[in-house]
Write a protein that holds these residues in place. Sequence first.
Motif, PDB file in Angstrom:
ATOM      1  N   ARG A 276       2.444  62.699  66.864  1.00 58.05           N
ATOM      2  CA  ARG A 276       2.017  61.717  65.853  1.00 58.05           C
ATOM      3  C   ARG A 276       0.886  60.848  66.414  1.00 58.05           C
ATOM      4  O   ARG A 276      -0.086  60.565  65.735  1.00 58.05           O
ATOM      5  CB  ARG A 276       3.196  60.835  65.452  1.00 58.05           C
ATOM      6  N   GLY A 280      -3.201  60.526  65.283  1.00 62.84           N
ATOM      7  CA  GLY A 280      -3.632  59.208  64.788  1.00 62.84           C
ATOM      8  C   GLY A 280      -2.754  58.707  63.655  1.00 62.84           C
ATOM      9  O   GLY A 280      -3.176  57.903  62.836  1.00 62.84           O
ATOM     10  N   ARG A 281      -1.489  59.197  63.617  1.00 68.51           N
ATOM     11  CA  ARG A 281      -0.623  58.766  62.521  1.00 68.51           C
ATOM     12  C   ARG A 281       0.297  57.604  62.899  1.00 68.51           C
ATOM     13  O   ARG A 281       1.058  57.124  62.075  1.00 68.51           O
ATOM     14  CB  ARG A 281       0.197  59.959  62.009  1.00 68.51           C
ATOM     15  N   THR A 282       0.207  57.146  64.154  1.00 59.68           N
ATOM     16  CA  THR A 282       1.045  56.006  64.545  1.00 59.68           C
ATOM     17  C   THR A 282       0.226  54.725  64.395  1.00 59.68           C
ATOM     18  O   THR A 282      -0.831  54.593  65.010  1.00 59.68           O
ATOM     19  CB  THR A 282       1.496  56.153  66.009  1.00 59.68           C
ATOM     20  N   VAL A 283       0.715  53.853  63.529  1.00 64.21           N
ATOM     21  CA  VAL A 283      -0.018  52.601  63.313  1.00 64.21           C
ATOM     22  C   VAL A 283       0.704  51.462  64.031  1.00 64.21           C
ATOM     23  O   VAL A 283       1.917  51.309  63.873  1.00 64.21           O
ATOM     24  CB  VAL A 283      -0.124  52.287  61.794  1.00 64.21           C
ATOM     25  N   LEU A 284      -0.044  50.702  64.815  1.00 63.36           N
ATOM     26  CA  LEU A 284       0.577  49.595  65.551  1.00 63.36           C
ATOM     27  C   LEU A 284       0.503  48.316  64.730  1.00 63.36           C
ATOM     28  O   LEU A 284      -0.509  48.067  64.068  1.00 63.36           O
ATOM     29  CB  LEU A 284      -0.146  49.391  66.885  1.00 63.36           C
ATOM     30  N   LYS A 285       1.600  47.558  64.778  1.00 57.98           N
ATOM     31  CA  LYS A 285       1.625  46.279  64.050  1.00 57.98           C
ATOM     32  C   LYS A 285       1.438  45.160  65.078  1.00 57.98           C
ATOM     33  O   LYS A 285       2.379  44.756  65.746  1.00 57.98           O
ATOM     34  CB  LYS A 285       2.963  46.133  63.340  1.00 57.98           C
ATOM     35  N   ASP A 325       2.161  45.119  69.655  1.00 57.84           N
ATOM     36  CA  ASP A 325       3.219  45.608  68.774  1.00 57.84           C
ATOM     37  C   ASP A 325       4.491  45.504  69.612  1.00 57.84           C
ATOM     38  O   ASP A 325       4.695  46.288  70.547  1.00 57.84           O
ATOM     39  CB  ASP A 325       2.919  47.067  68.383  1.00 57.84           C
ATOM     40  N   LYS A 410      -3.214  51.883  73.836  1.00 58.22           N
ATOM     41  CA  LYS A 410      -3.432  51.318  72.489  1.00 58.22           C
ATOM     42  C   LYS A 410      -3.477  49.788  72.529  1.00 58.22           C
ATOM     43  O   LYS A 410      -3.941  49.157  71.596  1.00 58.22           O
ATOM     44  CB  LYS A 410      -2.309  51.754  71.533  1.00 58.22           C
TER      45      LYS A 410
END
Length: 435
Positions: A276, A280-285, A325, A410
């Motif tokens: 993932r 590039g499908r992991t989005v960090l908050k 995150d 990241k």
Amino acid sequence: MSSNPNNSVKGRVRSIRHRLAGQRVRLKIGMHFGQSILMTIVMMVVWLAAREYAADITVPFMERSRQITVASSFMDVRSFSDLHNLMKTLKYTVVLPGAEKAVLDELVFAPFLVICSFTTGLFMLELLGDLLSYHREQHRIKKMLAPLDEIAARAEEITNFELSEEKYHLIEEKITSLEPGEEAKLSFGDEDLLGIERAMNNLLTRIRESNRQQARFVNDASHELRTPIAVIEGYANMLARWGREDEKVLDESITAIQNESEHMKHLVEQLLFLARGDAGRTVLKMERVDLCEMMQSVYEESLMIDENHIYKYSCPTDPVFVEADEGMLKQAVRILADNAAKYTKEKDEIMFAVGIASDTQVYIQVQDTGIGMKEVDIQHMFERFYRSDEARSFGGTGLGLSIAKWIVDKHAGHFEITSREELGTRIRIMLNRVA
Ligand code: ATP
Ligand code: MG
């Protein structure tokens, strides 16, 4: 295409050079002029102060004569009025008649002329030196502006570069006929296209390297998955044959299948995380995170789930914040904590810490007293599926640190590792501090 050399980028850099050299020479002349005036004044003052004199002077002022008694020297100036009178003496020197004028000529005017001639002569010499230094200045500025010259030359090259239709076709043809083989390279055989050729070949090398890595990853992943599947299959067959009658076989098989499926589940989760991430499908908050609070919660978790080691925790008194995150960062620390526990003997110490490295950098660190690592292991420890020979006797897949590295990258952070075989390992995650 620019034909006028003065309008070209190079021409403009040259004119900047001339202007700067001129400016520097003018500045020097100005400085020397100022110096000469200052020197004249200082020498005059020194002269006057050194001379003892007295004078009663008759000064014609508005068609009337005025008698002025001046202080006998600068040394004798006691009051403002003494000073005022002395200054008047100097001021009226040229209009004073008779004997007083002679006194003051000797006192002020003659030395003034001598000093002026001296400083003017000096200034003339300096002026000559300054004018002659113009070429040297230009040379110096040329050296200083060499990088700018280079940029100008490149800019000119780019401005003058025209891609003819013929060259377009050549590029198109070469790219179309390129074999997708491992080492195939583009070659246009044209001087003008060397830059494009180099850039495209670099891109091809990078794409191939990335493909190779991807293929190696898939290969390693399937190899790692094959082992637990083979074990499960073996025990399932054993169950099918003897499991119904032999209770020992039944228990052993169930435990083994449970362990292997647990291991496989962990492996698949790790693989999915990395896949993932790569896609590039992991989005960090991202949010403001208190590192001490976060670290303390991982420390308390470790105390709860692992009673076999002695855990310690330290944090500076000042709060330490980062932009992160929190869930992801916690996962990275858990990976370090998991390794520390795995590679450290029971009853030995594991230390969690938060620290401030500089005004802009902070760190979180996990330190153990375990088996440690060789230099070669430190170099490879973040590679996917890498496990040191010593680590192979412990369970694991060799993906934990790859995940931790992905997370730290990241966060624009990096790792600092200190490790000694038999002594232990300290892993620091360095992060940017926020207020
Ligand atoms: P898993 O994916 O289950 O975590 P792993 O622990 O073997 O498996 P990583 O966490 O990626 O994999 O670590 C890679 C290797 O780095 C380990 O196999 C080990 O050789 C070395 N290593 C990591 N942490 C330590 C440590 N604290 N002490 C000694 N060696 C370590
Ligand atoms: Mg690990």
